[in-house]
Scaffold this active site. Structure first.
Site, PDB file in Angstrom:
ATOM      1  N   SER A 234     -27.444 -51.451 -26.439  1.00  0.00           N
ATOM      2  CA  SER A 234     -27.006 -52.493 -27.350  1.00  0.00           C
ATOM      3  C   SER A 234     -26.011 -51.975 -28.389  1.00  0.00           C
ATOM      4  O   SER A 234     -24.898 -51.604 -28.044  1.00  0.00           O
ATOM      5  CB  SER A 234     -28.235 -53.129 -28.009  1.00  0.00           C
ATOM      6  OG  SER A 234     -27.902 -54.296 -28.715  1.00  0.00           O
TER       7      SER A 234
ATOM      8  N   ASP B 213     -13.138 -46.555 -25.245  1.00  0.00           N
ATOM      9  CA  ASP B 213     -11.996 -47.386 -24.863  1.00  0.00           C
ATOM     10  C   ASP B 213     -10.728 -47.019 -25.620  1.00  0.00           C
ATOM     11  O   ASP B 213      -9.619 -47.164 -25.098  1.00  0.00           O
ATOM     12  CB  ASP B 213     -12.319 -48.862 -25.091  1.00  0.00           C
ATOM     13  CG  ASP B 213     -13.181 -49.454 -23.986  1.00  0.00           C
ATOM     14  OD1 ASP B 213     -13.587 -48.694 -23.088  1.00  0.00           O
ATOM     15  OD2 ASP B 213     -13.457 -50.666 -24.020  1.00  0.00           O
TER      16      ASP B 213
ATOM     17  N   LYS C  86     -27.099 -52.937 -22.021  1.00  0.00           N
ATOM     18  CA  LYS C  86     -27.461 -54.214 -22.649  1.00  0.00           C
ATOM     19  C   LYS C  86     -26.230 -54.767 -23.354  1.00  0.00           C
ATOM     20  O   LYS C  86     -25.807 -54.239 -24.380  1.00  0.00           O
ATOM     21  CB  LYS C  86     -28.598 -54.047 -23.647  1.00  0.00           C
ATOM     22  CG  LYS C  86     -29.001 -55.364 -24.319  1.00  0.00           C
ATOM     23  CD  LYS C  86     -30.102 -55.158 -25.346  1.00  0.00           C
ATOM     24  CE  LYS C  86     -30.501 -56.480 -26.009  1.00  0.00           C
ATOM     25  NZ  LYS C  86     -29.406 -57.085 -26.812  1.00  0.00           N
TER      26      LYS C  86
END
Length: 561
Positions: free
Chosen positions: A309, A320, A334
């Site tokens: 999460s 990224d 999640k």
């Protein structure tokens, strides 16, 4: 809030009243967030018919069923079974569980301020929290709490729930403790006034060497960002120029705390995360907005299958943007966002309202089938059976969910965060004998006894000397195994030899925790984690990877296996 009576019987009509209250408060939540919660008149008509049917069945049970039943339990059960038809993370909690869950993410609780351990059906004080009510009252490490007010705290029925129930309570209230202390023939009596006890989410923050800092975050709670900023600033003051951020076994928490933490590393107004729901009510983008404390400098983030999460939001944003090297094993996966709704009786519905996506467009939510929660829960077990915890090539990423980082590196969605550098799980030390030792709390008890018996000398020598020179001797291990035998654990020499190094590391770490943790008034457990790192393969591997992390920052990184 009025406490609900326990074991409500059918002749009390409150449960039948509760259903329209539940429906009403859910509808109200939809109005408050600016739209009809159920999405239109047709849906409302369907809900009305379903509610009427449910009320009709409940009324028939109340009037005609052969036995007395608990309608509160029936309602709770029906809600839980209904939610099983949705995703695995939409959940319902009764009032007691809801309070316990919220406590984990709040900045503290009201209590007496002790870390305790149950051993041989007895509550042992591991350490009174620094500056807390128990320390002020004179409670010491190693004290045995045998009675709280008029309740005996020994025996087979003793568990954590009972201890929490008796020791926690409203700030300002008093509790009387009967204490057995080593060297005292009779129990001692202490009156402790409960106070607000802070909880911490930054477990450790220390310098590994003259340029490398280490921070471990265990969850994303109300206070996480403030704790993290303080820790990061102190490390920079000590000369930190590269950082190891440990998010292993971090189950997540508040999204805004995760994005604020990520913002400390990512420059400009780059995208950190975005969410997408059924319509635009819950769609939002979160971008970097501040000049962070560590926007330049090599950064490594540790993750594993317990990282979920909010911790995946941090790892995903940093990966990224090619800002951090991700090391360890594939994270949990999640990618769903829950909205907590407190219901009329204090219970809580955590309703999934959207999916979150990393800056590259990845949804890292692993696959699930609605109504098959057991299969979802067994997914981690399946990873083990498939060899994923031990061999990097066992990670099967789906090319359909392939994305690219800012620098053009391939990353994958639909299954957690795949690390840039894989480190296998070490399970050679894990034996049945070791598990029995920890189930009986033998290791922690032996560490506490040794720390209490040698505290003055250990404190005099100092932690640096302890870390460098202290050795867990065979005599200490013999006392441990003898104690285990006395507790009904049959000695297994072969398994003991396999687990010996791990047991020694754990003992040394817990002794350090018992001696030095109380000196940290900010909840840090530095000495414990420094000792554990000596036998932590992922940690040790990561320390060799800062050249790669530096290349990543410069845009010249090549994949490492």
């Amino acid at each position: 809030m009025t406490k609900e009576p326990e074991n409500e019987k059918i002749n009390n009509p409150r449960a039948t009243v509760r259903l329209p209250m539940l429906l009403g408060i859910t509808l109200a939540a939809g109005v408050l967030i600016g739209a009809t919660f159920f999405g239109g008149g047709k849906s409302l008509n369907n809900i009305g018919r379903g509610y009427s049917k449910f009320k009709e069945v409940l009324q028939l049970i109340e009037n005609n069923y052969v036995d007395s039943v608990n309608t509160e339990e029936l309602v709770d059960y029906s809600i839980s079974k209904m939610l099983e038809k949705l995703d695995p993370h939409t959940t319902y909690m009764n009032p007691q569980d809801a309070v316990a869950a919220r406590t984990q993410l709040e900045g503290g609780f009201d209590g007496i301020g002790v870390e305790f351990n149950i051993y041989k059906d007895t509550v042992y004080v591991v350490t009174p929290m620094a500056g807390g009510p128990s320390e002020h009252a004179g409670i010491l490490s190693g004290d045995k709490i045998i009675k709280v007010d008029n309740t005996e705290m020994t025996g087979s029925k003793l568990d954590n729930a009972l201890v929490f129930k008796m020791l926690r309570g409203k700030k300002g209230t008093e509790v009387k403790l009967a204490i057995l202390r080593k060297g005292e023939k009779k129990p001692l009596t202490f009156t402790v006034r409960r106070d607000r006890i802070p909880t911490y989410s930054v477990d450790a923050s220390y310098m590994i060497d003259d340029k490398t800092g280490y921070i471990k975050v265990n969850r994303f709670s109300e206070t996480t960002y403030d704790e993290f900023k303080k820790a990061l600033a102190l490390l920079k003051e000590q000369g930190m120029s590269q950082l190891l951020l440990d998010l292993r076994n971090n189950p997540g928490g508040y999204m805004d705390k995760a994005t604020s933490l990520a913002d400390e590393f990512i420059s400009g107004d780059k995208l950190l995360v975005y969410t997408d729901g059924k319509d635009d009510r819950y769609d939002r983008q979160t971008k970097a907005r501040i000049a962070g404390q560590f926007e330049d400098g090599p950064l490594i983030v540790l993750v594993d299958e317990g990282s979920a999460s909010a911790s995946e939001i941090v790892a995903g944003a940093l990966q990224d943007h090619d800002r951090a090297l991700i090391v360890g094993r594939r994270s949990f996966g999640k990618g769903l966002v829950q909205m907590p709704v407190t219901l009329s009786d204090g219970s809580e519905l955590r309703l999934t309202i959207s999916r979150y996506y990393t800056p590259s467009g990845r949804s890292i939510q692993k696959p699930y089938t609605a109504g098959h929660g057991e299969d979802y829960e067994k997914e981690l077990e399946a990873r083990s059976k498939n060899g994923e915890y031990y061999v990097a090539d066992s990670i099967k990423n789906n090319e359909k969910y392939k994305f690219k980082t800012t620098g053009g590196r391939p990353v994958f969605g639909a299954g957690g965060i795949t690390p840039d550098v894989f480190v296998p799980r070490d399970t050679m030390f894990m034996t049945k004998y070791l598990i029995q030792l920890f189930n009986k709390n033998i290791v922690r008890e032996q560490a506490m006894e040794y720390a209490n018996d040698h505290r003055k000398q250990l404190e005099k020598d100092g932690f640096a000397s302890y870390k460098k020179s202290f050795v867990i001797t065979d005599a200490m291990l013999k006392r441990l195994t003898d104690d285990a035998t006395a507790q009904g654990i049959k000695f297994n020499e072969a398994e003991f030899k396999r687990s010996k190094k791990y047991i020694q590391t754990q003992l040394k770490a817990y002794i350090a925790q018992n001696v030095w943790r109380k000196s940290h008034r900010d909840g840090l457990n530095n000495e414990f984690f420094e000792m554990l790192s000596e036998n932590d393969e992922t940690y040790r591997k990561a320390l060799t990877l800062f050249p790669q992390a530096r290349n990543l920052e410069r845009g010249s990184y090549t994949s490492q296996k």
